[in-house]
Design a protein around this motif. Sequence first.
Motif, PDB file in Angstrom:
ATOM      1  N   ASN A   1      -8.890   1.368  13.156  1.00 28.53           N
ATOM      2  CA  ASN A   1      -8.224   2.661  13.024  1.00 28.53           C
ATOM      3  C   ASN A   1      -7.518   3.049  14.332  1.00 28.53           C
TER       4      ASN A   1
ATOM      5  N   ILE B   1      -3.387   3.409  18.721  1.00 29.90           N
ATOM      6  CA  ILE B   1      -3.462   4.715  19.391  1.00 29.90           C
ATOM      7  C   ILE B   1      -4.079   4.564  20.776  1.00 29.90           C
TER       8      ILE B   1
ATOM      9  N   TYR C   1      -1.939  12.326  13.853  1.00 26.37           N
ATOM     10  CA  TYR C   1      -2.775  12.300  12.651  1.00 26.37           C
ATOM     11  C   TYR C   1      -3.586  11.010  12.592  1.00 26.37           C
TER      12      TYR C   1
ATOM     13  N   LEU D   1      -6.447   9.013   9.671  1.00 29.51           N
ATOM     14  CA  LEU D   1      -7.082   9.053   8.367  1.00 29.51           C
ATOM     15  C   LEU D   1      -8.131   7.961   8.279  1.00 29.51           C
TER      16      LEU D   1
ATOM     17  N   GLY E   1      -3.292   4.549   2.207  1.00 29.07           N
ATOM     18  CA  GLY E   1      -2.339   4.063   1.216  1.00 29.07           C
ATOM     19  C   GLY E   1      -2.291   4.843  -0.075  1.00 29.07           C
ATOM     20  N   GLN E   2      -2.845   6.050  -0.077  1.00 27.20           N
ATOM     21  CA  GLN E   2      -2.822   6.871  -1.302  1.00 27.20           C
ATOM     22  C   GLN E   2      -1.930   8.101  -1.152  1.00 27.20           C
ATOM     23  N   GLY E   3      -1.158   8.146  -0.086  1.00 26.17           N
ATOM     24  CA  GLY E   3      -0.258   9.283   0.123  1.00 26.17           C
ATOM     25  C   GLY E   3      -0.938  10.504   0.704  1.00 26.17           C
TER      26      GLY E   3
ATOM     27  N   CYS F   1      -2.028  11.104   3.893  1.00 27.32           N
ATOM     28  CA  CYS F   1      -1.485  11.571   5.162  1.00 27.32           C
ATOM     29  C   CYS F   1      -0.116  12.211   4.945  1.00 27.32           C
ATOM     30  N   SER F   2       0.661  11.661   4.025  1.00 23.22           N
ATOM     31  CA  SER F   2       1.980  12.266   3.742  1.00 23.22           C
ATOM     32  C   SER F   2       1.808  13.683   3.220  1.00 23.22           C
TER      33      SER F   2
ATOM     34  N   ASN G   1       3.119   0.069  14.017  1.00 24.13           N
ATOM     35  CA  ASN G   1       2.321   0.923  13.120  1.00 24.13           C
ATOM     36  C   ASN G   1       3.146   1.320  11.893  1.00 24.13           C
ATOM     37  N   ILE G   2       3.290   0.348  10.988  1.00 20.81           N
ATOM     38  CA  ILE G   2       4.184   0.513   9.831  1.00 20.81           C
ATOM     39  C   ILE G   2       3.766   1.703   8.959  1.00 20.81           C
TER      40      ILE G   2
ATOM     41  N   SER H   1       2.286   4.460   9.806  1.00 18.66           N
ATOM     42  CA  SER H   1       2.655   5.720  10.450  1.00 18.66           C
ATOM     43  C   SER H   1       4.165   5.937  10.381  1.00 18.66           C
TER      44      SER H   1
ATOM     45  N   ARG I   1       6.139   4.849   8.090  1.00 17.67           N
ATOM     46  CA  ARG I   1       6.440   5.228   6.686  1.00 17.67           C
ATOM     47  C   ARG I   1       6.114   6.708   6.456  1.00 17.67           C
ATOM     48  N   VAL I   2       4.971   7.155   6.956  1.00 20.04           N
ATOM     49  CA  VAL I   2       4.588   8.567   6.798  1.00 20.04           C
ATOM     50  C   VAL I   2       5.682   9.454   7.387  1.00 20.04           C
TER      51      VAL I   2
ATOM     52  N   LYS J   1       9.061   9.152   5.394  1.00 20.12           N
ATOM     53  CA  LYS J   1       8.988   9.808   4.055  1.00 20.12           C
ATOM     54  C   LYS J   1       9.114  11.326   4.194  1.00 20.12           C
TER      55      LYS J   1
END
Length: 194
Positions: free
Chosen positions: A43, A47, A107, A109, A115-117, A119-120, A147-148, A150, A152-153, A156
């Motif tokens: 995780n 970071i 952020y 998680l 991968g369930q949306g 964090c978005s 960090n792909i 992150s 993406r988050v 998006k």
Amino acid sequence: MTLKMALNTQHAAPTLSSKNIYLRPVIKADYSVIKVYRQDPENCRYIRPAESDTKTMAIVEQLSQPWLFSLGHWNGLAICLKDDDSLVGEIAFRIEDWESQRAELGYRLSGEVAGQGICSAAINLLIDYLFKELGFFKLVAKCDPRNIASIRVLEKSGFEKEAFFKLHYLMGDEWTDQYDYGLLFNDWIAKKPC
Ligand SMILES: CC(C)(COP(=O)(O)OP(=O)(O)OC[C@H]1O[C@@H](n2cnc3c(N)ncnc32)[C@H](O)[C@@H]1OP(=O)(O)O)[C@@H](O)C(=O)NCCC(=O)NCCS
């Protein structure tokens, strides 16, 4: 447009809600759950090295205080699932520049719900609050180019990549690159229904 709060004042951390998750103030009893993902090397990979118990406890202590609007001070919320009220992560911001009304987001998680949306959903709630309720002009986020998830988050949610810094950050004994992302109030309002 100006910030809607005064510098160096406190503010009760809000509870914010979407369809499947809610954000609530962190409490000290969250330590045992937060410790699991904050001390998980996977995780922490992009970071910083995994924390000690003492460091995690100090962070939970800080995040459980009322928000403090002083430069560089991290203010956070716990990310919880509506299904069972479990805490699955945290999201935070700090004021980077008071005059320019700019804040930085961060952020984390738990890997178990990645991968369930989630964090978005969390970042969208906090962005909306920071822009509309507190009056920030711009939000920024920094992340490792590897960090792909992150990236993406951020993308998006409408963040745009603004800078690349080479070997910018010393993480343990590894020098890492950094992307800086930014999101403007006007672009957020133009994309999201008010
Ligand atoms: C980054 C993090 C917060 C993302 O949380 P999340 O709830 O999984 O994020 P979301 O589900 O909202 O979105 C993740 C997106 O990345 C995608 N993704 C994840 N890993 C990926 C990979 N290796 N390659 C390509 N896409 C990937 C997912 O498919 C999803 O995109 P989609 O919605 O288009 O399918 C979480 O992984 C985390 O806590 N990581 C460790 C801490 C961290 O790195 N924090 C950010 C510091 S900048």
